[in-house]
Design an enzyme around this catalytic site. Structure first.
Site, mmCIF file in Angstrom:
data_model
loop_
_atom_site.group_PDB
_atom_site.id
_atom_site.type_symbol
_atom_site.label_atom_id
_atom_site.label_comp_id
_atom_site.label_asym_id
_atom_site.label_seq_id
_atom_site.Cartn_x
_atom_site.Cartn_y
_atom_site.Cartn_z
ATOM 1 N N ASP A 100 15.648 1.316 4.522
ATOM 2 C CA ASP A 100 14.831 2.140 4.099
ATOM 3 C C ASP A 100 14.093 1.785 3.857
ATOM 4 O O ASP A 100 12.471 1.994 4.670
ATOM 5 C CB ASP A 100 15.050 3.718 3.189
ATOM 6 N N ASP A 103 10.780 -3.469 -0.665
ATOM 7 C CA ASP A 103 10.236 -3.882 -1.866
ATOM 8 C C ASP A 103 9.695 -5.464 -2.471
ATOM 9 O O ASP A 103 8.608 -5.804 -1.553
ATOM 10 C CB ASP A 103 11.312 -2.779 -3.111
ATOM 11 N N THR A 104 10.489 -5.707 -3.388
ATOM 12 C CA THR A 104 10.046 -7.110 -3.897
ATOM 13 C C THR A 104 10.389 -7.736 -2.664
ATOM 14 O O THR A 104 10.149 -9.380 -2.382
ATOM 15 C CB THR A 104 10.823 -7.610 -4.875
ATOM 16 N N GLY A 105 11.919 -7.684 -2.020
ATOM 17 C CA GLY A 105 12.616 -7.964 -0.693
ATOM 18 C C GLY A 105 13.140 -9.272 -1.129
ATOM 19 O O GLY A 105 13.779 -9.825 -0.293
ATOM 20 N N LEU A 108 17.224 -8.161 0.664
ATOM 21 C CA LEU A 108 17.084 -8.449 2.265
ATOM 22 C C LEU A 108 17.393 -9.725 2.250
ATOM 23 O O LEU A 108 17.952 -10.184 3.066
ATOM 24 C CB LEU A 108 15.581 -7.722 3.103
ATOM 25 N N LYS A 131 6.449 -2.118 0.971
ATOM 26 C CA LYS A 131 5.229 -1.962 -0.082
ATOM 27 C C LYS A 131 4.697 -3.483 0.064
ATOM 28 O O LYS A 131 5.317 -4.308 -0.634
ATOM 29 C CB LYS A 131 5.860 -1.495 -1.635
ATOM 30 N N ASP A 159 15.653 7.950 -2.769
ATOM 31 C CA ASP A 159 15.522 9.122 -3.576
ATOM 32 C C ASP A 159 14.743 8.453 -5.255
ATOM 33 O O ASP A 159 14.136 7.197 -5.067
ATOM 34 C CB ASP A 159 17.025 8.854 -4.195
HETATM 35 C C1 PRP Z 1 16.312 -0.022 -2.496
HETATM 36 C C2 PRP Z 1 16.516 -0.289 -0.707
HETATM 37 C C3 PRP Z 1 17.172 -1.377 -0.843
HETATM 38 C C4 PRP Z 1 16.364 -1.860 -2.025
HETATM 39 C C5 PRP Z 1 14.533 -2.964 -2.320
HETATM 40 O O1 PRP Z 1 17.690 0.607 -2.832
HETATM 41 O O2 PRP Z 1 17.131 0.603 0.285
HETATM 42 O O3 PRP Z 1 17.933 -2.100 -0.763
HETATM 43 O O4 PRP Z 1 15.817 -1.419 -2.571
HETATM 44 O O5 PRP Z 1 14.258 -3.800 -2.535
HETATM 45 P P1 PRP Z 1 14.033 -4.874 -2.881
HETATM 46 O O6 PRP Z 1 13.249 -5.539 -1.797
HETATM 47 O O7 PRP Z 1 12.886 -5.583 -4.500
HETATM 48 O O8 PRP Z 1 14.996 -5.528 -3.484
HETATM 49 P P2 PRP Z 1 17.892 0.954 -4.194
HETATM 50 O O9 PRP Z 1 18.187 -0.003 -5.434
HETATM 51 O O10 PRP Z 1 16.936 1.645 -4.068
HETATM 52 O O11 PRP Z 1 19.797 1.714 -3.616
HETATM 53 P P3 PRP Z 1 19.934 2.336 -2.769
HETATM 54 O O12 PRP Z 1 19.500 2.655 -1.234
HETATM 55 O O13 PRP Z 1 21.518 3.128 -2.999
HETATM 56 O O14 PRP Z 1 18.966 4.107 -3.383
#
Ligand code: PRP
Length: 177
Positions: A100, A103-105, A108, A131, A159
């Site tokens: 979805d 963010d920081t990457g 992934l 982002k 969420d």
């Molecule tokens: C979110 C999103 C990614 C991760 C991205 O998951 O779905 O998996 O954060 O962040 P990053 O690029 O900084 O690593 P989250 O931890 O919110 O869990 P969820 O999908 O269960 O809500």
């Protein structure tokens, strides 16, 4: 903390249009590649994965993977832990990770490593939003829906403390106190 009501950042219509565009590009790129394994990252990807997978015109199967970050503030340290691996055998298969948000990457980046260790034919990535300002690691997103500003976002799978995941649009929320 009291939060504002969500304010629309990306409308339902704009999301659906972009999902159709991404599905069309993915379907074209993977034509004649056989079955694509779409790996949804729990939990946030479930709505995007559901919509995107139903728009594809190529053979596809669905898998899920789950990760969690270590403790509080760990996301920026990049410490990601595998909670649930894919169930099926992906050796020799074309894998497309569905997120979805990037963010920081770190998440992934970690997942690409995990999935590559299973010996697939290829691993590519697809994320609905990114982002860019928050990036800490350089990770390729092969199929990206939208770049968004560094704001708190909810809806379409995203969420805040488990609230607002099922909004049909992506909205921003702000603390009121
Ligand atoms: C979110 C999103 C990614 C991760 C991205 O998951 O779905 O998996 O954060 O962040 P990053 O690029 O900084 O690593 P989250 O931890 O919110 O869990 P969820 O999908 O269960 O809500």
């Amino acid at each position: 903390m009291t939060l504002s009501d969500p304010e629309v950042l990306i409308s339902e219509a704009d999301i659906q249009k972009r999902v159709r565009e991404l599905a069309s590009k993915i379907s074209k790129d993977y034509e004649n590649c056989g079955e694509v394994v779409m790996v949804g990252v729990l939990k946030g990807s479930f709505i995007f994965l559901a919509d995107l997978s139903r728009q594809l015109t190529i053979p596809r199967v669905i898998e899920f993977i789950a990760v969690s970050s270590y403790g509080s503030g760990s996301r920026s340290s990049g410490a990601v832990r595998l909670v649930m691996d894919v169930r099926g055998n992906i050796e020799g298969k074309h894998v497309l990770i569905i997120e979805d948000i990037v963010d920081t990457g770190h998440t992934l980046n970690y997942l690409i490593g995990i999935l590559e260790s299973h010996g697939p034919a290829s691993v590519k990535t697809c994320a609905l939003v990114r982002k860019a300002e928050r990036a800490e690691v350089d990770v390729d997103i092969d199929y990206l829906g939208f770049d968004i500003p560094d704001k708190w976002v909810v809806g379409y799978g995203l969420d805040y403390a488990e609230e607002n995941r099922t909004l049909p649009y992506i909205g921003t929320i702000t603390p009121l106190d």
